[in-house]
Design a protein around this motif. Sequence first.
Motif, PDB file in Angstrom:
ATOM      1  N   ALA A   1       0.832  -1.207   0.000  1.00  0.00           N
ATOM      2  CA  ALA A   1       0.000   0.000   0.000  1.00  0.00           C
ATOM      3  C   ALA A   1       0.869   1.261   0.000  1.00  0.00           C
ATOM      4  N   ASP A   2       1.939   1.282   0.796  1.00  0.00           N
ATOM      5  CA  ASP A   2       2.837   2.440   0.821  1.00  0.00           C
ATOM      6  C   ASP A   2       3.494   2.654  -0.542  1.00  0.00           C
ATOM      7  N   ARG A   3       3.964   1.576  -1.121  1.00  0.00           N
ATOM      8  CA  ARG A   3       4.614   1.678  -2.450  1.00  0.00           C
ATOM      9  C   ARG A   3       3.631   2.184  -3.488  1.00  0.00           C
ATOM     10  N   VAL A   4       2.418   1.672  -3.451  1.00  0.00           N
ATOM     11  CA  VAL A   4       1.389   2.072  -4.414  1.00  0.00           C
ATOM     12  C   VAL A   4       1.027   3.544  -4.224  1.00  0.00           C
ATOM     13  N   ARG A   5       0.846   3.965  -2.976  1.00  0.00           N
ATOM     14  CA  ARG A   5       0.521   5.375  -2.702  1.00  0.00           C
ATOM     15  C   ARG A   5       1.624   6.300  -3.194  1.00  0.00           C
ATOM     16  N   ASN A   6       2.874   5.961  -2.891  1.00  0.00           N
ATOM     17  CA  ASN A   6       4.002   6.788  -3.305  1.00  0.00           C
ATOM     18  C   ASN A   6       4.134   6.833  -4.824  1.00  0.00           C
ATOM     19  N   SER A   7       3.934   5.696  -5.461  1.00  0.00           N
ATOM     20  CA  SER A   7       4.029   5.627  -6.922  1.00  0.00           C
ATOM     21  C   SER A   7       2.900   6.423  -7.577  1.00  0.00           C
TER      22      SER A   7
END
Length: 174
Positions: free
Chosen positions: A12-18
Amino acid sequence: MNGTEQLLEQVADRVRNSARGHGRALPAPLGSGEIARAEGILGFALPPLLAALYSRIGDGGFGPEGGLLPLRQAVRAYEERRSSGWRWPEGVLPMADFGCGMDACVDGRSDTAQVLLFDPNPGEPDLAWSIDSLSLAGWLHGWLDGTAWFCEESVLGEECDLESVPWADFRSRI
């Protein structure tokens, strides 16, 4: 927080940042009814981690390469391939398109939700299947930390030598 919860939070963090970095919105997460309908069509339950990705993160568009397929598209691909000349194995759901006809697929019958690589380019069904990761969790960790063969900026660099391990269960599942 258990390992699955930690992994979902990392994704979720990676997706949000991306998404922020690219200025695009991802498809909304799916409801339990949509997942249940897909499972009814497939005839098998999605592995719990895959169902959680769809229900808590979004309906595809994130992950390795072009990202997970939207669930409806994955189900449609499974149905089409099960009726194709490739003798598609039961319970193996295409989940990501790697281009050139190659797909990452999750084995819905595996206790660990192993990830298989389907590469039809050799032209022979027996040679088209290999094990990409022993688990969906391991496959996601490889994407997150850049150690997977499919990561453009893999920390393995030139040392990455993809040794494909044939999937031994192919014949028993067609």
